[in-house]
Design an enzyme around this catalytic site. Structure first.
Site, PDB file in Angstrom:
ATOM      1  N   CYS A   1     -16.808 -14.494 -14.805  1.00 52.51           N
ATOM      2  CA  CYS A   1     -15.577 -14.243 -13.978  1.00 52.51           C
ATOM      3  C   CYS A   1     -14.406 -15.082 -14.726  1.00 52.51           C
ATOM      4  O   CYS A   1     -14.370 -16.155 -15.010  1.00 52.51           O
ATOM      5  CB  CYS A   1     -15.901 -15.070 -12.525  1.00 52.51           C
ATOM      6  SG  CYS A   1     -14.282 -15.692 -11.819  1.00 52.51           S
TER       7      CYS A   1
ATOM      8  N   CYS B   1      -1.751  11.142  -0.789  1.00 50.60           N
ATOM      9  CA  CYS B   1      -2.475  11.406   0.192  1.00 50.60           C
ATOM     10  C   CYS B   1      -3.044  12.854  -0.018  1.00 50.60           C
ATOM     11  O   CYS B   1      -2.433  13.824  -0.540  1.00 50.60           O
ATOM     12  CB  CYS B   1      -1.781  11.586   1.358  1.00 50.60           C
ATOM     13  SG  CYS B   1      -1.659  13.225   2.283  1.00 50.60           S
TER      14      CYS B   1
ATOM     15  N   CYS C   1      -2.414  16.217   2.064  1.00 47.71           N
ATOM     16  CA  CYS C   1      -0.768  16.635   2.230  1.00 47.71           C
ATOM     17  C   CYS C   1      -0.333  17.474   1.555  1.00 47.71           C
ATOM     18  O   CYS C   1       0.507  18.409   2.049  1.00 47.71           O
ATOM     19  CB  CYS C   1       0.147  15.236   1.625  1.00 47.71           C
ATOM     20  SG  CYS C   1       0.219  13.747   2.730  1.00 47.71           S
TER      21      CYS C   1
END
Ligand SMILES: *[C@@H]1O[C@H](CO)[C@@H](O)[C@H](O)[C@H]1NC(C)=O
Ligand SMILES: *[C@@H]1O[C@H](CO)[C@@H](O)[C@H](O)[C@H]1NC(C)=O
Ligand SMILES: *[C@@H]1O[C@H](CO)[C@@H](O)[C@H](O)[C@H]1NC(C)=O
Length: 534
Positions: free
Chosen positions: A100, A439, A442
């Site tokens: 990490c 989107c 769309c």
């Protein structure tokens, strides 16, 4: 309506803040560089101590300092974790994972804090745990993410509420382990303290006793970030700030910048002292960093002016900004973000649909979620008017908009600035498609809307429009899902009808016909000449 708008606006600001903060603290897998760095760190620590490696200058090399520091941090494992935590009065544990990168960043700061705390002779044990290797111990201690800092008092976990820079860990640990205030007994002690601390609270008490002194200490323990110091000699206090004139008892904040000393002027009660610190602890102009962003966003000062500029431009802006900050002290907070630091500035600039080619001055009201943009030249006078308007609630909130399009198609492109005139103030019925570029559905919907527009092209009282909600805003447009189809009846523009995406083409045609037909019938009764169009 206003309530829901407000909620929506607040949500958008909160979203940005979350995005920012999560990008700062969320551990992300990856970057082999980070892994290498951590492996180096761990390797250094495993070498035997005291080989006396010395840098060219005669001072200990960085690696040497780091190695010593790491040696001070106790390594926990499944075998010893419980014993260490239960057997010591105060333990601060860093839970990390080797992969990490955020852990790798925190580890040297943690080691640096451990070194400083050891020199101060505190009772705190600093320990770290590879939570991936020692899963049992990690679960026992309650480590849930990486990196995490956990504080234990006689084996009982307490929340860690301090900062994540080495110095901040030290201040917090001192506060919670019985040394919340540093007493400065001589001018030389004050000089040394001043070299080590940028912002601190200072109290002057004759014998360091009495109810007021107790409140001061209570505030020092409760606060999470600011170092408290105490004196009882005006000459020592004067070393900290020449602005201190009061030789009796006083309390204040000292910051190493133009506004050096702020004196507390209220009754000495812990709550009031803490509130004073919250409202005054930031510098006149705070430079936003990954480390302080969480603290900046949680400031109780609701009005915040954010300036985005390159480092060179900022040099010229600092002085006028400080003047404004002095004038609006404790009412407006002034924050600077380097526009070259995408992680910090981009989320904000996106809210305004801007790139930071030139300095940008914006403002937020965290009570309403409203945002504002300084749209005039950045002169001291204009800045002052902007701040004054912000304070008195007379600024017009900013809604982003693309530039007004020159051409119109069969489906008109609507932008933030034309939404009012074309959709709300026009006398026609309006069919509006609200979309966003990311989107999936769309594009298919857009094709259907084109077909509808074609179908109704002879009807003069009906306009078809399309708006990209990622680049355009209007206070009356609140859409959360895309695509959304809205029908604005000519006689009732404040109450658009939302059409279900599932409605068939024929269904939409019927729906529109119902409105348009009744409109046209009304029109017919007043004006026979429109008859031909039917
Ligand atoms: C921890 O335990 C010791 C011994 O029982 C006690 O004296 C001390 O006050 C405790 N410390 C805290 C912070 O609870
Ligand atoms: C910005 O964030 C990304 C992803 O978290 C990180 O890889 C990058 O190093 C950061 N950049 C700076 C300048 O901090
Ligand atoms: C406008 O729409 C609202 C909600 O659909 C409705 O209650 C109201 O009666 C409408 N007003 C007019 C003048 O049609």
């Amino acid at each position: 309506m206003i309530q829901s708008r407000r909620r929506w606006a607040i949500r958008s600001v909160v979203l940005v803040v979350l995005l920012l903060v999560s990008s700062l603290i969320a551990p992300s897998v990856g970057a082999s560089e980070d892994l290498d760095e951590l492996e180096q760190l761990l390797a250094i620590e495993e070498e035997d101590e005291g080989t006396g490696e010395v840098g060219i200058s005669g001072k200990p090399s960085e690696a040497e300092v780091l190695k010593r520091a790491q040696g001070i941090v106790l390594e926990l494992s499944n075998d010893n974790a419980k014993r260490v935590v239960d057997g010591n009065e105060f333990v601060l544990v860093l839970g990390y994972a080797p992969w990490c990168p955020r852990s790798a960043e925190l580890m040297p700061r943690f080691a640096e804090a451990a070194t400083a705390l050891k020199e101060m002779g505190g009772r705190l044990v600093m320990a770290k745990l590879d939570a991936e290797r020692h899963v049992k111990a990690a679960s026992l201690l309650g480590i849930k993410g990486f990196p995490s800092l956990l504080f234990f008092q006689n084996g009982t976990a307490q929340p860690y509420t301090g900062g994540f820079a080495g110095e901040e860990i030290v201040i917090w640990a001192q506060k919670k382990t019985g040394s919340p205030v540093i007493r400065l007994k001589s001018t030389s002690a004050a000089e040394e303290f001043l070299r080590a601390h940028q912002t601190f609270a200072i109290g002057c008490f004759e014998n360091f006793e009495g109810p007021e002194y107790e409140e001061f200490v209570k505030a020092a323990v409760a606060d999470n970030n600011i170092q408290f110091a105490e004196v009882n000699d005006l000459n020592v206090a004067k070393v900290l700030s020449p602005d201190i004139k009061n030789g009796k008892h006083f309390l204040g904040l000292i910051k190493s910048e133009p506004e050096v000393f702020v004196e507390f002027g209220d009754v000495f009660e812990a709550d009031k002292i803490l509130r004073f610190i919250e409202f005054n602890k930031f510098p006149l102009v705070t430079t936003l960093t990954e480390l302080n962003s969480a603290r900046v966003f949680s400031s109780p000062i609701n009005l915040q002016v954010f300036v985005f500029a390159g480092a060179d431009d900022f040099k010229h802006l600092l002085s006028p900004l400080q003047d404004a900050a002095r004038k609006y002290k404790t009412k407006i907070m002034f924050v600077y973000a380097d526009s070259a630091e995408d992680n910090l500035s981009k989320p904000f600039l996106t809210l305004f649909g801007l790139e930071a080619d030139n300095p940008v001055v914006t403002a937020f009201d965290s009570r309403t979620g409203a945002k504002y943009l300084l749209e005039w030249d950045l002169t001291p006078k204009n800045l002052d008017e902007f701040c004054s308007g912000l304070l008195h609630g007379t600024l017009t909130p900013y809604f982003k908009s693309e530039s007004v399009p020159q051409t119109t198609g069969i489906v008109r492109k609507i932008v933030g600035r034309t939404f009012g005139p074309v959709i709300i103030d026009s006398s026609e019925n309006v069919f509006l498609e609200v979309y966003s570029p990311w989107c999936i559905d769309c594009e298919a919907t857009s094709k259907q809307v084109e077909k509808l527009a074609e179908h109704f092209k002879e009807v003069g009282s009906l306009i078809f429009g399309r708006i990209d909600a990622s680049l355009n805003e209007h206070p009356k447009l609140q859409v959360e899902n895309f695509p959304t189809l809205l029908f604005y009846p000519s006689g009732n523009k404040s109450n658009p009808v939302k059409l279900s995406k599932k409605t068939s083409f024929g269904g939409v045609v019927d729906f529109i016909n119902k409105y348009v037909a009744s409109e046209e019938v009304k029109a017919l009764s007043t004006d026979e000449t429109t008859k031909d169009e039917l």
